[in-house]
Structures are given as structure tokens and as C-alpha cells.
Scaffold this motif. Sequence first.
Motif, PDB file in Angstrom:
ATOM      1  N   SER A 237      -3.316  -7.243  -4.648  1.00  0.00           N
ATOM      2  CA  SER A 237      -2.739  -6.209  -5.502  1.00  0.00           C
ATOM      3  C   SER A 237      -3.815  -5.478  -6.296  1.00  0.00           C
ATOM      4  O   SER A 237      -3.803  -4.245  -6.426  1.00  0.00           O
ATOM      5  N   GLN A 238      -4.783  -6.238  -6.816  1.00  0.00           N
ATOM      6  CA  GLN A 238      -5.876  -5.631  -7.589  1.00  0.00           C
ATOM      7  C   GLN A 238      -6.735  -4.715  -6.729  1.00  0.00           C
ATOM      8  O   GLN A 238      -7.140  -3.633  -7.164  1.00  0.00           O
TER       9      GLN A 238
ATOM     10  N   ALA B 230       0.831  -1.200   0.000  1.00  0.00           N
ATOM     11  CA  ALA B 230       0.000   0.000   0.000  1.00  0.00           C
ATOM     12  C   ALA B 230       0.874   1.262   0.000  1.00  0.00           C
ATOM     13  O   ALA B 230       0.607   2.216  -0.742  1.00  0.00           O
ATOM     14  N   SER B 231       1.920   1.253   0.813  1.00  0.00           N
ATOM     15  CA  SER B 231       2.812   2.422   0.889  1.00  0.00           C
ATOM     16  C   SER B 231       3.478   2.695  -0.445  1.00  0.00           C
ATOM     17  O   SER B 231       3.667   3.859  -0.836  1.00  0.00           O
TER      18      SER B 231
ATOM     19  N   ALA C 296      -6.507   2.812  -4.643  1.00  0.00           N
ATOM     20  CA  ALA C 296      -5.687   3.971  -5.022  1.00  0.00           C
ATOM     21  C   ALA C 296      -6.492   4.943  -5.871  1.00  0.00           C
ATOM     22  O   ALA C 296      -6.309   6.168  -5.780  1.00  0.00           O
ATOM     23  N   LEU C 297      -7.406   4.413  -6.692  1.00  0.00           N
ATOM     24  CA  LEU C 297      -8.250   5.275  -7.520  1.00  0.00           C
ATOM     25  C   LEU C 297      -9.311   5.989  -6.679  1.00  0.00           C
ATOM     26  O   LEU C 297      -9.700   7.120  -6.972  1.00  0.00           O
ATOM     27  N   LEU C 298      -9.775   5.302  -5.621  1.00  0.00           N
ATOM     28  CA  LEU C 298     -10.822   5.878  -4.784  1.00  0.00           C
ATOM     29  C   LEU C 298     -10.286   6.844  -3.732  1.00  0.00           C
ATOM     30  O   LEU C 298     -10.997   7.756  -3.298  1.00  0.00           O
TER      31      LEU C 298
ATOM     32  N   ALA D 182      -8.561  -0.809   8.769  1.00  0.00           N
ATOM     33  CA  ALA D 182      -8.706  -1.098   7.335  1.00  0.00           C
ATOM     34  C   ALA D 182      -7.716  -2.171   6.905  1.00  0.00           C
ATOM     35  O   ALA D 182      -8.045  -3.078   6.128  1.00  0.00           O
ATOM     36  N   LEU D 183      -6.497  -2.079   7.435  1.00  0.00           N
ATOM     37  CA  LEU D 183      -5.472  -3.065   7.096  1.00  0.00           C
ATOM     38  C   LEU D 183      -5.869  -4.447   7.617  1.00  0.00           C
ATOM     39  O   LEU D 183      -5.674  -5.463   6.933  1.00  0.00           O
TER      40      LEU D 183
END
Length: 335
Positions: free
Chosen positions: A180-181, A153-154, A187-189, A164-165
Amino acid sequence: MKTNPGQLSQLLKKSLAPVYLISGDEPLLVQECCDQVRKAAKEAGFHDRLTFHADHQLDWNAVADEFSAMSLFAEKRRIEIHLPTGKLGDGRAVLERVLQEPPEDIILLLISTRLDAAETRRKWYKELQGKGVHVPVWPVDADKFQGWLQQRASSRGLSLTRGALAIMSERLEGNLLAASQELDRLALLANGNTIDEETVEQAVQDSSRFSGFELVTELISGRAPHACKMISVLQQEGENPLGLLAVLSRDLNLLLELKSAGGQAENPASFLKKRGVFQPQRARAMEQAARRLNRAQLHEAVALCSQIDRATKGFDPLSPWHYLRDMSALLATRA
């Protein structure tokens, strides 16, 4: 030489070796290591690519001809050879000759499942250790998965709360491809914001580990009718077979290890626990499968995994789900 995936990037920046061997049962990490080698090779001018699959139909003489042939217009080439069983077989002599004096205009990339232990004692592997780089890729242990997820994530610039993690770790453990997906989707949200539990609950699909693991357990247990129903549902939902294929391949190789260790004093439950099989239901299914199936059937199932992998990546006209149904029938039989 041998190195780990984390050191590969630095090695590639220093210089290119004439041959790379990437081996392991974790498709995502193997693919990413291969992509690093491909990118570095292309940047160095090795643009043309030729791919071979070391199945029963491969003519190794044709492979040898490619290494001895002059390429058109002196183009540098990458030759990739997929080893779906972790064995070279008839290709050993060819690679021994190639590795003695590797061509300067060719980079060889060998892509394998976990390398067969016997192969590491062969002459070709010793030549490779001296001339090239072997990158063994190991699955991420369950107790290290959350750390892997945090690091991943980082690297995408994502910040996740502890809750969340934890949710993502619970839902995605054992399926790095799905993890990964989902991180790509988050990342988009995120838009630069911290990802909290509510965002994960809304965005992360709860189908990766549970359905995939359940199907693998059904396959290993030999319950073909129910497994075929699950396969149909997953196919309709657009599930990516690579995630569950990684788990299935790992379990089949564990079964082969268990068969080999059958005469040892260690009992099957302890054997499996040491290898990360903690769930009682799954451990029982593995023990029963080891008694029901013989080594020939298990080797056939491992080879079928390679066929599923090829079909998933578009190298086979049949659907990977077709071969998964074949797998259900194979694992339902008795020795």
C-alpha cells in the motif's frame, strides 16, 4: 450478522449498528475496516472516542461504568476495545450486559486479532451477531495477491504494465502494508502516466518481503544473535515493524495450530503446505519450532506481538524493536 470487508462500506451507508467487531491477522485490512466504521460514526455525530486495551491490567468494571454513565452534554461517543489475544476473558460478562440493551449514544468497536474459536461459542458473541456486525478479515492468499495489487492500484487511479505488476508482486508478496505504501509513492510519481518495469525498478524498495520474511524465519528458528543483528539493521533503515509483525503473528498462530494437530495423521509438511507455507526452508523452521516450543511459550509470543503492535502505534513508551529483541530471546529458548 457477519459480513466481509468488501461489503462493509455499503452496510455503513444504510445504517449504523450499535457494535462492530473487526477481527483478523492482517493489520492493514483491519485498520482500514476500523477507519470506515470510525468515519461513518463521526459523520453520524459520534465524535468523542474512548479507547481500552484488554490486557491483564484492564479493569473491566471501569469499562462497564463508561457504558452506564451519562456523557457530558449528551455527546455521542465511540468506545473502542482492543483484544490483542482474540479473547475477552473477564470482559465477557460486561459485554453480555451491554449487548442485551446497547446504549443509543454509544457505538462500540471491538478490534481483535483472529477471534479465538472458543469465543464464537460464547453468549456475548451470539448477542453481537444479533445486535451488531462482525467483519472477519483474512490474509490475501499468495495466488490472489497480484489481483489484490491490481485492484488496489486501480482504486488509486494507477495503471501498471503487466511486467511492473509482476515485479511488485514478487517483491511485496505477504506484506500488504508495504504494498500500500509503495502504491502511494508510485501515485505521486506517475502523474497520470502508466507505470512500467523501469519505473518500478527505480521506485520500489526491495526490502519489504525479503528482509521482513528473513527476520521472521530467524526468529522462528530461534537464532537470536543473528535475529538481533537484523533487528538493528531494520531499525536503522527505518523499517515499519507492522509489516513483519503481520507475518510473525500469522506464523505463531500457525505453530499453535500445528501443535494442536500434532496427534492427527496428517504430517506437518502437508499441514503447512495447505496453509500456504510452500518454501522448504520456512516449512522446516516451522516444524522445528513446533517441536522446540511449547504452547505456553507460543501464547506468550502471541501476546508479545500485541505489545509490539501497541508500541508501533505509540501506545507504549518502549520501542517496538525493544520487544522484538525480547521476542528473539523468547523463541530461542527450549520448552
